[in-house]
Write a protein that holds these residues in place. Structure first.
Motif, PDB file in Angstrom:
ATOM      1  N   UNK A  56       1.107  -1.233   0.104  1.00  0.00           N
ATOM      2  CA  UNK A  56       0.039   0.344  -0.418  1.00  0.00           C
ATOM      3  C   UNK A  56       0.413   0.975   0.048  1.00  0.00           C
ATOM      4  N   UNK A  57       2.427   1.154   0.211  1.00  0.00           N
ATOM      5  CA  UNK A  57       2.531   2.290   0.019  1.00  0.00           C
ATOM      6  C   UNK A  57       4.303   1.955   0.109  1.00  0.00           C
ATOM      7  N   UNK A  58       5.184   3.197  -0.519  1.00  0.00           N
ATOM      8  CA  UNK A  58       6.644   2.760  -0.137  1.00  0.00           C
ATOM      9  C   UNK A  58       7.539   1.851   1.129  1.00  0.00           C
ATOM     10  N   UNK A  59       8.184   1.398   0.608  1.00  0.00           N
ATOM     11  CA  UNK A  59       8.938   0.487   1.766  1.00  0.00           C
ATOM     12  C   UNK A  59      10.272   0.155   1.922  1.00  0.00           C
ATOM     13  N   UNK A  60      11.242   0.124   2.906  1.00  0.00           N
ATOM     14  CA  UNK A  60      13.096  -0.615   2.259  1.00  0.00           C
ATOM     15  C   UNK A  60      12.709  -1.986   3.020  1.00  0.00           C
ATOM     16  N   UNK A  61      12.952  -2.713   2.526  1.00  0.00           N
ATOM     17  CA  UNK A  61      14.209  -4.199   2.812  1.00  0.00           C
ATOM     18  C   UNK A  61      15.130  -4.252   4.583  1.00  0.00           C
ATOM     19  N   UNK A  62      14.051  -4.507   5.008  1.00  0.00           N
ATOM     20  CA  UNK A  62      15.463  -4.444   6.195  1.00  0.00           C
ATOM     21  C   UNK A  62      16.637  -5.457   6.120  1.00  0.00           C
ATOM     22  N   UNK A  63      16.802  -7.222   5.031  1.00  0.00           N
ATOM     23  CA  UNK A  63      17.402  -7.197   4.825  1.00  0.00           C
ATOM     24  C   UNK A  63      18.179  -6.942   3.598  1.00  0.00           C
TER      25      UNK A  63
END
Length: 246
Positions: A94-101
């Motif tokens: 639903x929105x822009x995200x950044x992968x933690x890995x």
């Protein structure tokens, strides 16, 4: 429906000869939930039972109907985890995200196969969690937030913070809950706000009337406008030809 598989997935397909009074619900999962999606062992056992009971036509027919109508769930492979309360769906971020890995940016609208599971409730509204796997192997979980009508990232990623100034974005900034409560308690503030809004509306109508008048004056003689445009195009072509000749 575009295909038989799509019709079955949406629960709108009923096989020929199906009778709910005789065969029961198509949603029943009578096979062992611990076996794999093919459940080959259970099916082989049932087929053997059909062969053994071939002397009794009614018994054999009942086993064949079991295999035909209840050998698999109408949602097919998407329902393989229903015993755990999980439905596999196609989920859109639903929105822009950044992968933690891996730190990769995952844009809004990217789709994943996700496990949908209820993790709680807000009053009578269910709270759903959607767990998906990024190509780097990281598990990302996003769940609904009915209280704020929003989605929240709970594991595996972080949301990209995007803030915009209402004036720069040329939008109207809506008052928050505290401002609305304050206006409701202060009649004079509410009256002042209505007065300012009326003034802005009057100014907007004046500007619109000016723009409409200018547009009407500019476009009242279409022949002259077309002639002027063609003359400018011919002049531009002549200048281009001179440059190419040099």
């Amino acid at each position: 429906m575009s295909s038989l598989a799509a019709a079955r997935a949406d629960n709108f397909y009923y096989p020929p000869g199906y009778d709910p009074d005789k065969h029961g619900s198509l949603n029943k999962v009578l096979l062992d939930p611990t076996c794999n999606s093919n459940c080959q062992t259970a099916i082989n056992t049932l087929q053997h039972a059909v062969t053994v009971a071939s002397a009794q036509a009614d018994t054999a027919l009942s086993f064949q109907l079991w295999l035909q109508f209840q050998g698999q769930h109408p949602l097919r492979d998407r329902a393989r985890k229903l015993g755990e309360g999980i439905l596999i769906i196609r989920f859109e971020v639903p929105f822009n995200i950044w992968c933690d890995q891996c730190g990769e940016h995952i844009a809004k609208g990217v789709r994943f196969n996700a496990d949908k599971k209820q993790v709680g409730a807000y009053h009578s509204t269910k709270i759903w969690a959607f767990t998906m796997r990024h190509h780097c192997g990281c598990k990302i979980t996003i769940q609904t937030d009915p209280q704020n009508a929003e989605y929240i990232v709970t594991d595996g990623a972080r949301r990209k913070i995007e803030q915009y100034d209402a004036e720069d974005a040329q939008t109207i900034e809506l008052p928050d809950a505290n401002e609305q409560a304050a206006e409701a308690m202060d009649p004079l503030a509410s009256l002042e706000k209505k007065t300012v809004q009326a003034q802005r509306a009057a100014e907007g109508r004046r500007q619109l009337s000016v723009l409409a008048e200018e547009s009407q004056q500019r476009n009242q003689d279409s022949y002259a406008l077309n002639k002027q445009l063609r003359a400018a195009m011919r002049q531009s072509k002549k200048e281009t030809a001179k440059l190419n000749a040099k």
